[in-house]
Design an enzyme around this catalytic site. Structure first.
Site, PDB file in Angstrom:
ATOM      1  N   TYR A   4       0.719  -1.381  -0.265  1.00  0.00           N
ATOM      2  CA  TYR A   4      -0.343   0.207  -0.076  1.00  0.00           C
ATOM      3  C   TYR A   4       1.005   0.896   0.725  1.00  0.00           C
ATOM      4  O   TYR A   4       1.480   1.485   1.170  1.00  0.00           O
ATOM      5  CB  TYR A   4      -0.592  -0.024   1.584  1.00  0.00           C
ATOM      6  CG  TYR A   4      -2.457  -1.122   1.064  1.00  0.00           C
ATOM      7  CD1 TYR A   4      -1.910  -2.282   0.672  1.00  0.00           C
ATOM      8  CD2 TYR A   4      -2.944  -0.063   0.342  1.00  0.00           C
ATOM      9  CE1 TYR A   4      -2.801  -3.450   0.525  1.00  0.00           C
ATOM     10  CE2 TYR A   4      -4.005  -1.176  -0.341  1.00  0.00           C
ATOM     11  CZ  TYR A   4      -3.810  -2.726   0.509  1.00  0.00           C
ATOM     12  OH  TYR A   4      -5.262  -3.696  -0.403  1.00  0.00           O
TER      13      TYR A   4
ATOM     14  N   LYS B  16       3.592 -15.841  -0.498  1.00  0.00           N
ATOM     15  CA  LYS B  16       4.410 -16.020  -1.620  1.00  0.00           C
ATOM     16  C   LYS B  16       5.898 -15.692  -1.127  1.00  0.00           C
ATOM     17  O   LYS B  16       5.609 -15.003  -2.046  1.00  0.00           O
ATOM     18  CB  LYS B  16       3.717 -14.696  -2.739  1.00  0.00           C
ATOM     19  CG  LYS B  16       3.951 -14.991  -3.991  1.00  0.00           C
ATOM     20  CD  LYS B  16       2.938 -15.455  -4.287  1.00  0.00           C
ATOM     21  CE  LYS B  16       3.638 -16.698  -6.041  1.00  0.00           C
ATOM     22  NZ  LYS B  16       2.969 -17.366  -6.595  1.00  0.00           N
TER      23      LYS B  16
ATOM     24  N   ASP C 129      -1.948 -17.814  -4.244  1.00  0.00           N
ATOM     25  CA  ASP C 129      -2.307 -18.072  -5.417  1.00  0.00           C
ATOM     26  C   ASP C 129      -3.635 -19.550  -5.397  1.00  0.00           C
ATOM     27  O   ASP C 129      -4.666 -19.379  -5.560  1.00  0.00           O
ATOM     28  CB  ASP C 129      -1.676 -18.025  -6.825  1.00  0.00           C
ATOM     29  CG  ASP C 129       0.012 -18.837  -6.198  1.00  0.00           C
ATOM     30  OD1 ASP C 129      -0.212 -19.382  -5.295  1.00  0.00           O
ATOM     31  OD2 ASP C 129       0.088 -18.973  -7.691  1.00  0.00           O
TER      32      ASP C 129
ATOM     33  N   ASP D 148      -6.776  -8.331   1.748  1.00  0.00           N
ATOM     34  CA  ASP D 148      -8.041  -7.714   1.055  1.00  0.00           C
ATOM     35  C   ASP D 148      -8.757  -8.710  -0.208  1.00  0.00           C
ATOM     36  O   ASP D 148      -9.954  -8.595  -0.258  1.00  0.00           O
ATOM     37  CB  ASP D 148      -7.170  -6.042   0.060  1.00  0.00           C
ATOM     38  CG  ASP D 148      -8.244  -5.000   0.247  1.00  0.00           C
ATOM     39  OD1 ASP D 148      -9.350  -5.485   0.273  1.00  0.00           O
ATOM     40  OD2 ASP D 148      -7.558  -4.134  -0.601  1.00  0.00           O
TER      41      ASP D 148
ATOM     42  N   ASP E  65     -12.762 -10.433  -0.140  1.00  0.00           N
ATOM     43  CA  ASP E  65     -14.217  -9.793  -0.956  1.00  0.00           C
ATOM     44  C   ASP E  65     -14.337 -11.534  -1.448  1.00  0.00           C
ATOM     45  O   ASP E  65     -15.041 -11.512  -1.668  1.00  0.00           O
ATOM     46  CB  ASP E  65     -13.539  -9.457  -2.496  1.00  0.00           C
ATOM     47  CG  ASP E  65     -13.705  -7.354  -1.504  1.00  0.00           C
ATOM     48  OD1 ASP E  65     -13.744  -7.493  -0.446  1.00  0.00           O
ATOM     49  OD2 ASP E  65     -13.934  -7.226  -2.419  1.00  0.00           O
TER      50      ASP E  65
HETATM   51  P1  NAD Z   1     -17.151  -1.826  -4.438  1.00  0.00           P
HETATM   52  O1  NAD Z   1     -16.489  -3.082  -3.373  1.00  0.00           O
HETATM   53  O2  NAD Z   1     -17.695  -0.995  -4.030  1.00  0.00           O
HETATM   54  O3  NAD Z   1     -18.114  -2.953  -5.483  1.00  0.00           O
HETATM   55  C1  NAD Z   1     -17.788  -4.756  -5.421  1.00  0.00           C
HETATM   56  C2  NAD Z   1     -19.089  -4.321  -6.175  1.00  0.00           C
HETATM   57  O4  NAD Z   1     -20.054  -5.636  -5.133  1.00  0.00           O
HETATM   58  C3  NAD Z   1     -19.942  -3.999  -7.288  1.00  0.00           C
HETATM   59  O5  NAD Z   1     -20.978  -4.144  -7.825  1.00  0.00           O
HETATM   60  C4  NAD Z   1     -21.521  -3.878  -6.178  1.00  0.00           C
HETATM   61  O6  NAD Z   1     -22.536  -3.185  -6.142  1.00  0.00           O
HETATM   62  C5  NAD Z   1     -21.094  -4.603  -5.105  1.00  0.00           C
HETATM   63  N1  NAD Z   1     -21.491  -4.140  -3.887  1.00  0.00           N
HETATM   64  C6  NAD Z   1     -20.540  -3.443  -2.452  1.00  0.00           C
HETATM   65  N2  NAD Z   1     -21.347  -3.009  -1.276  1.00  0.00           N
HETATM   66  C7  NAD Z   1     -21.951  -3.680  -1.704  1.00  0.00           C
HETATM   67  C8  NAD Z   1     -23.693  -4.405  -0.339  1.00  0.00           C
HETATM   68  N3  NAD Z   1     -23.025  -3.176   0.688  1.00  0.00           N
HETATM   69  N4  NAD Z   1     -24.802  -4.467  -1.212  1.00  0.00           N
HETATM   70  C9  NAD Z   1     -24.750  -4.680  -2.466  1.00  0.00           C
HETATM   71  N5  NAD Z   1     -24.314  -4.457  -3.230  1.00  0.00           N
HETATM   72  C10 NAD Z   1     -22.718  -4.593  -3.156  1.00  0.00           C
HETATM   73  O7  NAD Z   1     -16.007  -1.882  -5.505  1.00  0.00           O
HETATM   74  P2  NAD Z   1     -15.650  -0.829  -6.579  1.00  0.00           P
HETATM   75  O8  NAD Z   1     -16.187  -0.745  -7.451  1.00  0.00           O
HETATM   76  O9  NAD Z   1     -14.390  -1.488  -7.693  1.00  0.00           O
HETATM   77  O10 NAD Z   1     -15.316   0.045  -5.584  1.00  0.00           O
HETATM   78  C11 NAD Z   1     -16.167   1.726  -5.509  1.00  0.00           C
HETATM   79  C12 NAD Z   1     -15.199   2.551  -4.677  1.00  0.00           C
HETATM   80  O11 NAD Z   1     -14.766   2.274  -3.531  1.00  0.00           O
HETATM   81  C13 NAD Z   1     -13.599   2.848  -4.961  1.00  0.00           C
HETATM   82  O12 NAD Z   1     -13.231   4.188  -5.378  1.00  0.00           O
HETATM   83  C14 NAD Z   1     -12.328   2.185  -4.608  1.00  0.00           C
HETATM   84  O13 NAD Z   1     -11.259   2.283  -4.336  1.00  0.00           O
HETATM   85  C15 NAD Z   1     -13.895   2.041  -3.544  1.00  0.00           C
HETATM   86  N6  NAD Z   1     -12.993   1.040  -2.027  1.00  0.00           N
HETATM   87  C16 NAD Z   1     -13.063   1.448  -0.293  1.00  0.00           C
HETATM   88  C17 NAD Z   1     -12.917   0.678   0.513  1.00  0.00           C
HETATM   89  C18 NAD Z   1     -12.998   1.381   1.579  1.00  0.00           C
HETATM   90  O14 NAD Z   1     -13.428   2.244   2.123  1.00  0.00           O
HETATM   91  N7  NAD Z   1     -13.100   0.338   2.778  1.00  0.00           N
HETATM   92  C19 NAD Z   1     -12.966  -0.289  -0.013  1.00  0.00           C
HETATM   93  C20 NAD Z   1     -13.043  -1.248  -1.508  1.00  0.00           C
HETATM   94  C21 NAD Z   1     -13.165  -0.409  -2.139  1.00  0.00           C
END
Ligand code: NAD
Length: 356
Positions: free
Chosen positions: A131, A184, A217, A241, A245
């Site tokens: 990071y 890794k 992996d 991270d 997910d």
């Molecule tokens: P995301 O995790 O926001 O979404 C990924 C998928 O999961 C999308 O289809 C979304 O609709 C779904 N999803 C996420 N949360 C959900 C919920 N509570 N209910 C139902 N569906 C849900 O990933 P992204 O789209 O790649 O990232 C969007 C933004 O968020 C980016 O700016 C990224 O940098 C940021 N981000 C922030 C954090 C954080 O604040 N901890 C973590 C990951 C990503």
């Protein structure tokens, strides 16, 4: 207990409002004496005041007993510099919240894509690793050597490896007593070698906890194939991270991903996912992620002891039980098989807690 609440971006305001409704219900039911203080942060703040984290917000967080942070749209301003800070990195590093604890479990009535029932926790190092914004005393660990050449550096330290390994074994002692270190070290021989040395040293101290190691992996495949084999998974920042997910989605939906960022003295509740711009403002987001994160924060507070520890533990348990109940009853959002919107699911959770 004074909790600062940052609503976040995208779906953040929706899931934060639902989480506050649940916290208020838990407060009324268990007498927690919560003081929820909303402060500005994120994209809107950047536009209005030139920074994603105004100093007044940072100061309020430092003076509080805990933080509930909605997801932030960090990619919208990544690399801008100046006040465009990543709130996750800012608080994780600034408050030394070294352990990101991310459970993933299946629920009765909700089918996992794997077909298996499982209950595991990913313990992810949170303050260094791959990071770029949290690896250097000054500057950033991603360097553009020429317009066509970039070097991104990963920092690994024995201190951080030792303490995340200790956190994982401490957690496993309260669960099914198994730790898997994911690494890794076949390629990152020094950094992940150091991480494994810390995990092995901790395993030696805990003969009653079984221990194994899996290369990252292969772990992606093992998690899909047989997630029920795992109890506590400990790993470095970026691997944790990504794998968390995966594990949470395998449990039924990323919208179930609760997590805390815990240090020795402070805890931040934060959903595992991001700001989900694709469904923002549509009353579709599953609030369970942030609700469960808040429950974990109350559970963390209970572990700190004190006269209210039992009340905090009971509230955490009641919130987790309410999440399982609404999923089983179908009183939930569409991602987990229901028909409700975000606000209605929050109200259903709050009603169950009040009635408990
Ligand atoms: P995301 O995790 O926001 O979404 C990924 C998928 O999961 C999308 O289809 C979304 O609709 C779904 N999803 C996420 N949360 C959900 C919920 N509570 N209910 C139902 N569906 C849900 O990933 P992204 O789209 O790649 O990232 C969007 C933004 O968020 C980016 O700016 C990224 O940098 C940021 N981000 C922030 C954090 C954080 O604040 N901890 C973590 C990951 C990503």
């Amino acid at each position: 207990m004074r909790l600062v609440v940052l609503e976040g971006d995208g779906i953040g305001p929706e899931i934060t409002a639902a989480t506050m409704a649940v916290l208020r219900a838990a407060d009324a039911r268990f007498g927690l004496k919560l003081d929820l203080v909303e402060m500005p942060a994120g994209v809107k703040c950047l536009a209005e005041s030139g920074t994603t984290i105004p100093e007044t917000t940072a100061a309020a967080v430092r003076a509080a007993d805990g933080l509930v942070m909605g997801p932030m749209d960090t990619y919208a301003y990544a690399g801008q510099g100046g006040g465009a800070l990543n709130p996750s990195g800012f608080f994780r590093r600034g408050l030394d919240l070294y352990g990101n604890i991310r459970p993933a479990r299946t629920y009765p009535g909700l089918r996992s894509p794997t077909g298996a029932e499982f209950d595991l926790v990913i313990v992810r190092e949170n303050t260094e690793g791959f990071y770029a914004d949290r690896n250097m005393e000054q500057g950033n660990a991603e360097i553009l050597v020429t317009a066509d050449v970039c070097v991104s550096m990963r920092r690994i330290t024995k201190l951080c490896c030792d303490r995340i390994a200790a956190s994982a074994f401490k957690l496993a002692a309260r669960r099914r007593r198994h730790v898997t270190a994911v690494h890794k070290a076949n390629v990152l021989t020094k950094g992940d070698g150091m991480f494994l040395a810390s995990c092995r040293a901790e395993a030696e101290k805990h003969p009653g906890i079984t221990y194994d190691e899996v290369i990252v992996d292969a772990m992606a495949a093992h998690l899909v194939r047989a997630p029920q084999k795992y109890d506590v998974i400990v790993t470095t920042n970026m691997f944790g991270d990504i794998l968390s997910d995966l594990a949470i989605e395998l449990s039924g939906s990323l919208g179930l991903g609760g997590s805390i960022n815990a240090g020795d003295k402070f805890c931040m509740a934060q959903a595992s996912h991001g700001s989900a711009p694709d469904i923002a403002g549509q009353d579709r987001a599953n609030p369970a992620s942030l609700v469960l994160s808040a429950a974990m924060l109350l559970g963390w507070q209970a572990e700190q002891g004190g006269s209210s520890a039992n009340a905090f533990a009971a509230a955490a348990g009641a919130i987790e039980a309410a999440v399982a109940q609404v999923i089983q009853a179908g009183d939930c959002t569409t991602d987990v098989g229901g028909k409700l919107g975000t606000a209605a699911m929050g109200a259903a959770l709050a009603a169950r807690i009040s009635a408990a």
